[in-house]
Each structure stands twice: as structure tokens, then as C-alpha cells.
Design an enzyme around this catalytic site. Structure first.
Site, short mmCIF file in Angstrom:
data_model
loop_
_atom_site.label_atom_id
_atom_site.label_comp_id
_atom_site.label_asym_id
_atom_site.label_seq_id
_atom_site.Cartn_x
_atom_site.Cartn_y
_atom_site.Cartn_z
N ASN A 359 -17.52 -31.54 -8.35
CA ASN A 359 -17.64 -31.31 -6.92
C ASN A 359 -16.31 -30.89 -6.31
OD1 ASN A 359 -18.96 -31.45 -4.18
ND2 ASN A 359 -20.54 -32.37 -5.45
N HIS A 361 -13.46 -32.11 -5.15
CA HIS A 361 -12.18 -32.51 -5.71
C HIS A 361 -11.93 -31.84 -7.06
CE1 HIS A 361 -8.99 -35.35 -7.18
NE2 HIS A 361 -8.62 -35.23 -5.92
N CYS A 362 -13.00 -31.65 -7.82
CA CYS A 362 -12.88 -31.06 -9.16
C CYS A 362 -12.46 -29.60 -9.13
CB CYS A 362 -14.20 -31.16 -9.90
SG CYS A 362 -14.89 -32.83 -10.02
N ILE A 363 -12.75 -28.89 -8.05
CA ILE A 363 -12.46 -27.45 -8.02
C ILE A 363 -11.19 -27.13 -7.26
CG2 ILE A 363 -14.91 -26.92 -8.22
CD1 ILE A 363 -14.88 -26.09 -5.24
#
Length: 370
Positions: A359, A361-363
Site C-alpha cells: 500500500n 507506505h510500500c510505494i
């Protein structure tokens, strides 16, 4: 000491010994780095729905700080035309779009220098449970960014993804045993040695280990989907009161550890619970739009996704959170507004990002201000 001695000392000294450390995400940023999604075996319908979601995230963060989006050459023109002109699009080849994990972990020095840690990356498990092959382009991203910025790069053989760690900027790090002690990451290193390396490369003094990450998290339990620092001595934790849901036991176990822990400065932690969306599963139409390749993780109808509101990005003046579930979106938004009174909370439709396995934060990856 002659120049040769100084060079040798620089090569052997760790970032912590040289005075570098990793700031908290809620500290000021100069920029945010992202990558452009395109691989059809992870993103449905040629990643067009995911690209729209990435554009929305980039727009929201760009209200707060400079945003760089790295793009493969064959998608450069498409990305440049979709993204607003004030967002900087650069050619930066990648295998997929998870900048948090494949990008650098930035460090700062009291004298104003910026540096980075170049972790080893094996696509979340290599040939033992990894999510795709190959990952050769991803491994070069950190070196390229270091050269673009003209900053020092500290190379370590430790396999760590950025989503596996959260710091408070005051000496404390939170991670999970499920990820960093997984045999598919650092099989030859025991827990004390991993702790020593984390302290040496990030300038932290205390590590709080949570046993597991979110239920069905394909990253082997990244902490950034479960728990994060929102201020010194304060963390947000994904939570459900449904004791029949497997996430309940995971979150309750983490809560007990966090409430019993002290940080590097001896403070007890305040834990803020964020409701869990869903449970959310992949629909038939969503799974049917993904190419099926033997070298990547399959997306099957009915698969449960590791949905979490903790997977948000803290910008200078905004907090960008995922909008995932009408039953809980407003509650999560209100909690984050209370936790970040000096920032505007922006909710972005993020199901398309979640379908790819992560999501907001991951990108994203913050570049701290120096």
C-alpha cells in the site's frame, strides 16, 4: 594519519561510528521517491488502474514536498503525461514499483550530510518464497539514486527491506521476527548479529521485536503494515476486536509487547489502535486481469489481502492514508487526524495498490531534510 589511512578508516567505519543515523519518518523531508507500476503479472489490466492510484498518491504527497517518480524508459512518456508537471519524472529502471523496499534507507549527519544504506535485496525471499524473478534492476536502484544525489552509500550484505523497519529517530527501531529472522533473508545470521548490524548501519540503540506481521502479508510480515511510530514514544497498531479473525491474536500479541517495552530513552510506549479494514479479498474480476507467470506470485479470486490503515505516508504537511473500506475509512481518518494535528490527512483510493501486494507506505520512500 595520511590520506590512505583516512580512506581505509572510511571504508571500514560503520555509519553509526561516523555519526550517521536514520531519522524518523515524521521528521522534515526534502523529497519523496516513488516508482511507476507496469508489470502485468502483478498489476491487473497492464497496471492502468494501479497507475491512476499511484498518480493520486504522488499528487497528495507533492502538496507537502518534492516527489520523484522513477520510470522504465518504455513507460516514460505515459508517466510524464499522467503526472502533474511539478512532479519530477526520471528514467530509473525497476522490476516493480515498491520503492520502500528496493530504494535507499536515508541517513543524516549532524553536520548536514545526507547518506544512504544500500541493503541487499532478494525480492522478499529470493528463490525460497520470493515474489518475482529476476530482481536485477531493483538491486541497482540505490546506487543510481546515490549518484543522482551525490551522496555517500554504505553497502551492507544484510537483507533488509525498508518496510521491515520503523524508527523513532531517537534510537529505537521496531521490526518483526517473522521477516528479519526468516531463513529466506539472512539464514547465516543469528538474532544478536542482525541486531548489531541494524544498530551499526542505522544508528539505533534499541530494537523492539514483534513476533509477526499482519495476517497473510506476502512480505513475510513487514512491520510497516502492522505498526509504526507516529511520534517519539507513540506507535499506531492495526487492530481488530473480532477474536475469531487470525489478525486479532497477532495484534493482541504485539500490543502486549509494545505496552511492556521501553524505548531507547526509557519511555513507555503509548499505543494507538487503528481499525483493520475488511477483511478484504480479491474479486474474480480483479484476479482475471493479471497475467499468470511461473516467476511471479499468483493472484487468485478469494485470496485475502493484508489490508491495513497503518500503511500510510507521513509527509511534511500531509498524511496520506489508504481508503479501503467504507465501514472503517472515516474512523481511521479521524484517528489519524488526532495523531497528526499539524498535518492534513488525505485519504486516497488505494485498493488497486493493495491488489498488488502492498500500500501507500510500500510505494514511497522519504528523503530527509538535512
Amino acid at each position: 594519519m595520511n590520506d590512505t589511512d583516512i580512506a581505509t578508516e572510511r571504508r571500514t567505519a560503520t555509519p553509526a561510528e561516523l555519526g550517521f543515523s536514520m531519522p524518523a519518518e515524521f521528521a522534515p523531508h526534502d523529497a519523496c521517491w516513488m516508482l511507476w507500476p507496469q508489470r502485468p503479472d502483478n498489476w491487473r489490466y497492464g497496471a492502468k488502474p494501479a497507475q491512476a492510484a499511484f498518480v493520486a498518491v504522488a499528487r497528495a504527497i507533492a502538496e507537502s514536498e518534492t516527489v520523484f517518480v522513477g520510470v522504465n524508459d518504455d513507460q516514460y512518456e505515459n508517466a510524464r503525461n499522467q503526472l502533474p508537471s511539478h512532479i519530477r519524472v526520471i528514467e530509473l529502471s525497476s522490476n516493480d514499483a515498491w520503492m520502500r523496499d528496493v530504494g535507499p534507507t536515508f541517513l543524516t549527519h549532524p553536520d548536514g550530510r545526507l547518506a544512504m544504506v544500500d541493503w541487499e535485496f532478494n525480492a522478499w525471499g529470493g528463490l525460497n518464497g520470493g515474489l518475482y524473478f529476476p530482481w536485477d534492476k531493483d538491486r541497482r536502484i540505490r546506487q543510481k539514486i546515490a549518484e543522482v544525489l551525490g551522496i555517500e552509500r554504505f553497502i551492507t550484505p544484510l537483507v533488509v527491506e525498508g518496510g521491515a523497519i520503523h524508527v523513532d529517530g531517537e534510537g529505537t527501531l521496531i521490526t518483526t521476527e517473522e521477516c528479519l529472522l526468516n531463513p529466506n533473508r539472512n539464514p547465516d545470521l543469528a538474532k544478536p548479529e542482525i541486531e548489531r548490524l541494524l544498530c551499526a548501519y542505522l544508528g539505533v540503540e534499541k530494537i523492539i521485536w514483534l513476533p509477526r506481521g499482519c495476517f497473510q502479508d506476502e512480505t513475510d510480515g513487514h512491520v510497516d503494515n502492522l505498526c509504526c511510530f507516529v511520534a517519539p514514544g507513540e506507535v499506531a497498531l492495526t487492530w481488530t476486536d473480532d477474536d475469531s479473525d487470525p489478525q486479532h491474536a497477532i495484534s493482541r500479541e504485539a500490543l502486549g509487547i509494545l505496552e511492556a517495552a521501553t524505548d531507547a530513552r526509557g519511555r513507555r510506549l503509548t499505543v494507538h489502535k487503528l481499525p483493520m479494514p475488511g477483511p478484504l479479498t480479491i474479486a474474480e474480476t480483479e484476479a482475471s486481469g493479471v497475467d499468470r507467470l511461473s516467476s511471479s506470485r499468483p493472484r487468485q479470486p478469494g485470496d485475502r489481502m493484508a489490508a491495513s490503515y497503518v500503511n500510510f505516508y507521513i509527509g511534511n504537511s500531509v498524511v496520506v492514508m489508504p481508503r479501503l473500506d467504507p465501514a472503517h475509512d472515516d474512523e481511521a481518518h479521524a484517528i489519524l487526524e488526532n495523531l497528526f494535528p499539524g498535518r492534513r490527512v488525505v485519504a486516497v483510493d488505494a485498493r488497486e495498490i493493495l491488489l498488488g501486494g502492498g500500500n501507500i507506505h510500500c510505494i514511497t520512500q522519504q528523503q530527509p531534510r538535512v
